[in-house]
Write a protein that holds these residues in place. Structure first.
Motif, short mmCIF file in Angstrom:
data_model
loop_
_atom_site.label_atom_id
_atom_site.label_comp_id
_atom_site.label_asym_id
_atom_site.label_seq_id
_atom_site.Cartn_x
_atom_site.Cartn_y
_atom_site.Cartn_z
N ARG A 138 0.79 -1.05 -0.02
CA ARG A 138 0.01 0.01 -0.02
C ARG A 138 0.93 1.12 -0.11
NH1 ARG A 138 -4.01 1.49 4.14
NH2 ARG A 138 -2.80 0.58 5.85
N ILE A 140 0.73 5.03 1.01
CA ILE A 140 0.00 5.99 1.77
C ILE A 140 0.54 7.38 1.73
CG2 ILE A 140 -0.97 6.24 4.32
CD1 ILE A 140 -0.47 3.32 4.80
N GLU A 144 -1.77 11.27 5.14
CA GLU A 144 -2.77 10.53 5.68
C GLU A 144 -2.40 9.54 6.64
OE1 GLU A 144 -4.75 8.80 1.97
OE2 GLU A 144 -5.05 10.73 0.93
N PHE A 145 -1.16 9.48 6.72
CA PHE A 145 -0.33 8.37 7.58
C PHE A 145 -0.59 8.41 9.11
CE2 PHE A 145 3.21 6.45 9.62
CZ PHE A 145 3.31 5.18 9.20
N ALA A 153 -1.54 4.87 10.20
CA ALA A 153 -2.46 4.04 9.17
C ALA A 153 -2.20 2.66 9.13
CB ALA A 153 -2.84 5.08 7.78
#
Length: 286
Positions: A138, A140, A144-145, A153
């Motif tokens: 993924r 990220i 947004e982490f 996340a």
């Protein structure tokens, strides 16, 4: 407490899948302190120091791919050109011994609001590469982490493999306030990155909110009003500092008050933008 020491990335993913509660460590500069002070007692430690690929970096697809095990010392010695903001922040981390052992990947994994690498990663719009054995990779975005104080996340079975950072296309600066000049946790910090080709400025705030964050209103102000061919307007600079300070949401603690942090963020925002803008204009004139 189990101690797991894989020698390949595949073994590391398998171990994390088998024991999701295992806490990964690289240099151990955060985790071992917490264990020594009996602040946490994980059922297992997953030592990633034996996974050689995590200690490598490369320029891939227009980005610098920084393995999760690359120490701060290597960022300082080898990446000051393409990643000047991150290199500046790395110089402020702990002592030489800590910089030789500690890693940007470990800083991300800890997800502390006071982590020194977070503001320059946000300002540069870095992307974190994570992976699990079951679901694969993924990507990220750094913005947004961070989900909360020391919460990220990452899913329980995921590990950080690398962070992808765009090389600098303009001046970058990092500023940090501490209770002394060295070997100190940030009272607050601020990073700025100028992106002249895109006519935008990136920001990052540290230790002044539950998570590291960008000063989005301040970025939008500069995107709308900054004249990239002229000296910096004092009124615009002042407004940038005000909006940067407004983005902070700090608390009072043993290192400083919330009011001081808000004030300091505004000061650092003005200073770093001034330094970066002077560099920008000098480069244009050369």
């Amino acid at each position: 407490m189990d101690f797991l020491r894989p020698t390949t990335w595949e073994e590391a993913l398998a171990a994390k899948a088998d024991q999701p509660e295992a806490v990964p460590i690289q240099g151990g500069t955060d985790v071992m302190v917490e264990i020594n002070f009996d602040l946490r007692r994980p059922p297992a430690l997953l030592d990633l120091g034996g996974v050689a690929e995590l200690r490598e970096w490369s320029m891939t697809g227009g980005h610098c791919r920084l393995g999760a095990g690359v120490p701060y010392a290597a960022v300082i010695d080898e990446l000051g050109g393409p990643l000047p903001g991150l290199a500046q922040a790395s110089r402020t981390v702990g002592s030489p011994q800590i910089r030789n052992r500690g890693t940007v990947g470990g800083n991300l994994g800890a997800a502390s609001p006071a982590g020194d690498s977070h503001p320059p990663l946000l300002a540069a719009r870095a992307v974190v590469e994570v992976e699990s054995a079951a679901r694969g990779v993924r990507m990220i975005p750094a913005a947004e982490f961070y989900l909360g104080v020391k919460r990220s996340a990452l899913e329980p079975d995921e590990l950080i493999r690398a962070v992808h950072v765009p090389p600098a296309t303009g001046p970058q600066y990092f500023s940090k306030v501490g209770t002394r000049n060295a070997m100190v946790i940030a009272v607050c910090s601020f990073a700025i990155a100028l992106h002249p080709r895109e006519r935008r400025v990136g920001t990052g705030i540290g230790s002044a909110a539950p998570t590291p964050r960008r000063a989005l209103e301040a970025e939008e102000l500069l995107a709308a009003e900054l004249d990239w061919d002229a000296p910096l307007d004092p009124a615009l600079l002042r407004r940038f500092g005000e909006l940067s300070a407004r983005a902070a949401a700090p608390i009072d603690d043993v290192r400083g008050t919330a009011a001081y942090r808000v004030h300091a963020i505004g000061v650092m925002a003005r200073r770093t933008l001034t330094w970066a803008w002077n560099d920008h204009l000098e480069k244009r004139a050369a």
